[in-house]
Design a protein around this motif. Sequence first.
Motif, PDB file in Angstrom:
ATOM      1  N   THR A 180       0.834  -1.211   0.000  1.00 19.93           N
ATOM      2  CA  THR A 180       0.000   0.000   0.000  1.00 19.93           C
ATOM      3  C   THR A 180       0.863   1.252   0.000  1.00 19.93           C
ATOM      4  N   GLU A 181       1.820   1.316   0.927  1.00 13.88           N
ATOM      5  CA  GLU A 181       2.686   2.491   1.023  1.00 13.88           C
ATOM      6  C   GLU A 181       3.528   2.673  -0.234  1.00 13.88           C
TER       7      GLU A 181
ATOM      8  N   SER B 160       3.037   1.477  -3.358  1.00 13.83           N
ATOM      9  CA  SER B 160       2.263   1.812  -4.558  1.00 13.83           C
ATOM     10  C   SER B 160       1.804   3.265  -4.516  1.00 13.83           C
ATOM     11  N   ASN B 161       1.427   3.756  -3.327  1.00 16.16           N
ATOM     12  CA  ASN B 161       1.032   5.165  -3.195  1.00 16.16           C
ATOM     13  C   ASN B 161       2.221   6.092  -3.434  1.00 16.16           C
ATOM     14  N   GLU B 162       3.369   5.723  -2.872  1.00 17.29           N
ATOM     15  CA  GLU B 162       4.569   6.571  -3.003  1.00 17.29           C
ATOM     16  C   GLU B 162       5.057   6.638  -4.445  1.00 17.29           C
TER      17      GLU B 162
END
Length: 222
Positions: free
Chosen positions: A42-43, A45-47
């Motif tokens: 999650t982190e 892919s968002n970054e």
Amino acid sequence: MFIEHNQSRAIRKKPLGQFIADELRQRIWQGKFQLGEKVSETELSNEMGISRSSLREALQILEHEGLVVNKARKGTFLVEFKKADIQEINELRLHIEVPAIMKTAEIIEDHQINDLEEMIQEMKRCIASEDWFGLFAVDIAFHVFLVQLCGNSRMIRVYSIMQNQIRTVLSQLVNYYEVHKYEFCEEHEALLKAIKTRNSLKVQEVAISHINHIYHQITSTL
């Protein structure tokens, strides 16, 4: 954003999953991830500004290369190379890379020797600027080049599968070569000098010494 930063035509021709895998690999080698660390999909892919499906595709590529491992109900983790892993990599280098370099020494042409000499000069430039990431990139290119010249397609294929694990293991030697910086080029110059003789037995001796030296330095840090 990751995608916005890399929108050249050449990049867009490469499959997105492969491009993301390339970026993650670079981050591993630069020490931006710690070996053994859990990958937060999650982190990350968002970054990076990418979908989780694209990230998973990239992680599958890295898993095939042996750089990450997927643990059931726990997630994906960067592989932490233990002494037994490094010993296996060293044995593969001795059994695949050394014979390949011996074969290359018998057929190498002068212009290819010039290419290797230029790589050593690039190593010296990286050392002068303390660019350790660049230094190890040139190092693996040097060894890949020698293996690819051997003419044995199966040796080349096996080595290509392992080269990213070799590169990852080498990234653990930054502290050693910060202190022994000139030793790095001296070893590669000695190997190239042996190759220039076209004497496969001499090449074997120097190549084994070089690869075993790397093995002992890496395992001494564990």
